[in-house]
Design an enzyme around this catalytic site. Structure first.
Site, PDB file in Angstrom:
ATOM      1  CB  CYS A  71      -1.078  -0.223   1.287  1.00 59.31           C
ATOM      2  SG  CYS A  71      -1.918   1.508   1.503  1.00 59.31           S
ATOM      3  CB  CYS A  77      -3.247   4.604   6.078  1.00 58.00           C
ATOM      4  SG  CYS A  77      -5.061   4.158   6.204  1.00 58.00           S
ATOM      5  CB  CYS A  80      -2.448  -1.839   7.266  1.00 54.13           C
ATOM      6  SG  CYS A  80      -3.794  -2.126   6.253  1.00 54.13           S
ATOM      7  CB  CYS A 154      -8.487   0.244   1.191  1.00 60.50           C
ATOM      8  SG  CYS A 154      -8.083  -0.791   2.617  1.00 60.50           S
ATOM      9  CD  GLN A 262     -16.933 -11.950  14.056  1.00 58.15           C
ATOM     10  OE1 GLN A 262     -15.949 -11.037  13.582  1.00 58.15           O
ATOM     11  NE2 GLN A 262     -17.128 -12.577  15.361  1.00 58.15           N
ATOM     12  CE1 TYR A 291     -22.266  -8.797  26.240  1.00 57.99           C
ATOM     13  CE2 TYR A 291     -21.606 -11.039  26.845  1.00 57.99           C
ATOM     14  CZ  TYR A 291     -21.772  -9.711  27.319  1.00 57.99           C
ATOM     15  OH  TYR A 291     -21.414  -9.562  28.483  1.00 57.99           O
ATOM     16  CD  GLU A 312     -27.166  -7.940  20.098  1.00 62.65           C
ATOM     17  OE1 GLU A 312     -26.083  -8.764  20.207  1.00 62.65           O
ATOM     18  OE2 GLU A 312     -26.955  -6.671  20.058  1.00 62.65           O
ATOM     19  CG  ASP A 357     -18.856 -13.368  19.317  1.00 67.50           C
ATOM     20  OD1 ASP A 357     -18.052 -12.386  19.614  1.00 67.50           O
ATOM     21  OD2 ASP A 357     -19.718 -13.249  18.341  1.00 67.50           O
ATOM     22  CB  CYS A 384     -12.593  -9.178  18.638  1.00 71.23           C
ATOM     23  SG  CYS A 384     -13.419  -7.962  19.424  1.00 71.23           S
TER      24      CYS A 384
HETATM   25  C1  LIG Z   1     -18.844  -9.161  18.605  1.00 75.27           C
HETATM   26  S1  LIG Z   1     -20.479  -8.906  18.371  1.00 75.27           S
HETATM   27  C2  LIG Z   1     -21.336 -10.593  18.171  1.00 75.27           C
HETATM   28  C3  LIG Z   1     -22.594 -10.663  17.396  1.00 75.27           C
HETATM   29  C4  LIG Z   1     -22.657 -12.277  17.065  1.00 75.27           C
HETATM   30  N1  LIG Z   1     -22.491 -13.224  17.982  1.00 75.27           N
HETATM   31  C5  LIG Z   1     -22.111 -12.329  15.884  1.00 75.27           C
HETATM   32  O1  LIG Z   1     -21.148 -13.055  15.530  1.00 75.27           O
HETATM   33  O2  LIG Z   1     -22.808 -11.852  14.715  1.00 75.27           O
HETATM   34  C6  LIG Z   1     -21.186  -8.366  20.153  1.00 75.27           C
HETATM   35  C7  LIG Z   1     -22.599  -8.295  20.234  1.00 75.27           C
HETATM   36  O3  LIG Z   1     -22.863  -7.909  21.678  1.00 75.27           O
HETATM   37  C8  LIG Z   1     -23.841  -7.043  21.681  1.00 75.27           C
HETATM   38  N2  LIG Z   1     -23.928  -6.439  23.060  1.00 75.27           N
HETATM   39  C9  LIG Z   1     -23.133  -5.334  23.409  1.00 75.27           C
HETATM   40  N3  LIG Z   1     -23.230  -5.191  24.730  1.00 75.27           N
HETATM   41  C10 LIG Z   1     -24.269  -5.947  25.039  1.00 75.27           C
HETATM   42  C11 LIG Z   1     -24.823  -6.423  26.348  1.00 75.27           C
HETATM   43  N4  LIG Z   1     -24.469  -5.530  27.573  1.00 75.27           N
HETATM   44  N5  LIG Z   1     -25.789  -7.170  26.338  1.00 75.27           N
HETATM   45  C12 LIG Z   1     -26.150  -7.713  25.344  1.00 75.27           C
HETATM   46  N6  LIG Z   1     -25.680  -7.622  23.879  1.00 75.27           N
HETATM   47  C13 LIG Z   1     -24.559  -6.659  23.772  1.00 75.27           C
HETATM   48  C14 LIG Z   1     -23.842  -6.013  20.391  1.00 75.27           C
HETATM   49  O4  LIG Z   1     -24.831  -5.316  19.922  1.00 75.27           O
HETATM   50  C15 LIG Z   1     -23.276  -7.039  19.388  1.00 75.27           C
HETATM   51  O5  LIG Z   1     -24.290  -7.416  18.588  1.00 75.27           O
END
Ligand SMILES: C[S@@+](CC[C@H](N)C(=O)[O-])C[C@H]1O[C@@H](n2cnc3c(N)ncnc32)[C@H](O)[C@@H]1O
Length: 426
Positions: A71, A77, A80, A154, A262, A291, A312, A357, A384
């Site tokens: 790049c 930038c 990356c 990019c 993702q 989540y 969620e 997650d 992550c």
């Molecule tokens: C890393 S993403 C994972 C979503 C899903 N597992 C996927 O792979 O598509 C984290 C998710 O947690 C939700 N989130 C964040 N804080 C939260 C909370 N306190 N309670 C419930 N959900 C939450 C966000 O809106 C988001 O959709």
């Protein structure tokens, strides 16, 4: 501060963000774009009490892992951080980061070496990008500041996304768009559809119709243009649809502008398959998808298990999850909207596995007591951010949970970000 030249510095290590680390008479100096084992000439640009920051002037002795970053704006930038490393070394660096976080922050002792799932695609893998606007410039923020660094294309993004960015940049130059802070492009790898999401401050010079006509003509796969609302207010569709279709596992989801998904569509499938295999090999029947987003994990598992409980916070994501489950005839998945730490407390059922997650900040500290009370035997933690994952593992270990397997799924080549999956068992 008067900038100081460091005529020669040996790089010993890499920081968590991929910057090289050297010692100048015992004083720690971070230098982006350098690799362990290298000798470099650098310019000290920031001097703090405990460490300094320098910019690379010249590589005196290069590492065998060094390569020419493709790049042209890589050194400026902020998008990356690892393009100067060959890809196998990038993966090694991420593995080391994960293991070190588990030892140091997680205080974990015995755990298996991570199983590595390197990316099949090093380039053009991202399905989403958020661009910033500054005057007539469009691009990503610089490494050091919030100055926008413009670029032609990019290399992490597919052609469709680069083209939408180019169209927007042209509209800005021609004053067909007159202002704005940022915009996001989301694209589907399975359906060749894209969605343009403008922040609420983006304004047309004369009319939206003119903007829309040009964008559609130049970007045939564009399915809709959406503008976010002010503060917490609802946004509005400017033209077309405000959702795109994306296949995830066995199902096609319709994703709106605020629903998480993702950013690496190919590696997301690897992650999903791995999570599914773990749950099914353990023969778990009642699972929690906490989540959950639109319930990508829960919905893909539902036909193999007795019941799924999905929690969620996002209204839009829950609505999509419910719609998808109904459409697929899955009546054993239940969606609850709200904060995991509150909603999960009200759930009476015992679960034999929960998938966690969370966002980068990790899980809410109140969750651990609830998991213990509900006698959850297995946890599949998808993260992550190795630092918050390790912090949460440090909370789980005293409750009797041990790391059984560790997977590193490289979702983000060329950047320091790490995605992993940990199976814990009590
Ligand atoms: C890393 S993403 C994972 C979503 C899903 N597992 C996927 O792979 O598509 C984290 C998710 O947690 C939700 N989130 C964040 N804080 C939260 C909370 N306190 N309670 C419930 N959900 C939450 C966000 O809106 C988001 O959709």
């Amino acid at each position: 501060m008067v900038e100081e030249i460091i005529p020669e510095l040996k790089i010993n290590d890499l920081g968590h963000d991929g910057r090289g680390v050297g010692k100048l008479n015992g004083y720690t100096v971070f230098i982006p774009g350098t690799l362990p084992g290298e000798r470099v000439r650098a310019r000290l640009v920031k001097k703090k009490k405990r460490f300094g920051e320098a910019l690379l002037e010249e590589v005196l002795d290069a590492s065998p892992h060094r390569r020419k970053p493709p790049c042209p704006v890589y050194s400026e930038c902020g998008g990356c951080q690892l393009q100067h490393m060959d890809y196998s070394f990038q993966v090694e660096f991420k593995q080391d980061r994960l293991v070190q976080a588990l030892y140091r922050i997680g205080e974990a002792q015995d755990f298996p070496a991570p199983r590595i799932h390197a990316a099949g695609k090093e380039w053009n893998y991202r399905n989403k990008a958020t661009y910033h606007l500054q005057g007539s410039q469009v691009g990503f923020f610089s490494r050091q500041s919030r100055r926008v660094i413009p670029h032609e294309e990019c290399a992490l993004l597919p052609q469709e996304v680069n083209q939408i960015k180019k169209s927007l940049a042209d509209l800005l130059k021609q004053k067909i768009i007159t202002s704005g802070k940022n915009f996001t492009v989301r694209t589907s790898f399975s359906h060749q559809q894209s969605l343009l999401i403008l922040d609420q401050s983006v304004k047309p010079g004369s009319s939206w119709e003119k903007v829309t006509t040009i964008l559609r003509k130049e970007n045939p796969e564009l399915l809709g243009i959406y503008q976010q609302g002010k503060g917490k207010r609802e946004g509005r569709g400017i033209w077309g649809k405000s959702m795109i279709k994306e296949k995830m596992g066995d199902y096609t989801f319709e994703l709106g502008p605020a629903t998480f998904f993702q950013v690496n569509s190919e590696q997301r499938e690897v992650l999903l398959e791995r999570a599914k295999k773990i749950v099914l090999d353990l023969n778990c029947r009642n699972i929690g998808d906490l989540y959950a987003g639109a319930g990508v994990f829960g919905i893909n598992l539902a036909k193999h298990v007795d019941r799924v409980l999905a929690i969620e916070i996002s209204r839009e994501a829950v609505a999509e999850g419910k719609r998808k489950a109904q459409h697929a005839g899955l009546d054993n998945i239940e969606f609850h909207r709200g904060e995991v730490e509150r909603v999960f407390a009200k759930m009476p059922r015992e679960l034999d596995c929960v998938l966690l997650d969370p966002p980068r900040e990790g899980c809410h500290p109140n969750l651990w007591q609830l998991i213990e009370e509900k006698k959850v035997k297995n946890i599949v933690y998808i993260s992550c951010n190795p630092a918050t994952l390790a912090r949460d593992i440090a909370e789980l270990q005293p409750l009797g949970y041990r790391i059984e397997t560790l997977d590193l799924i490289d979702m983000f080549p060329q950047t320091y970000h790490v995605e992993c999956l940990v199976r814990l068992c009590r």
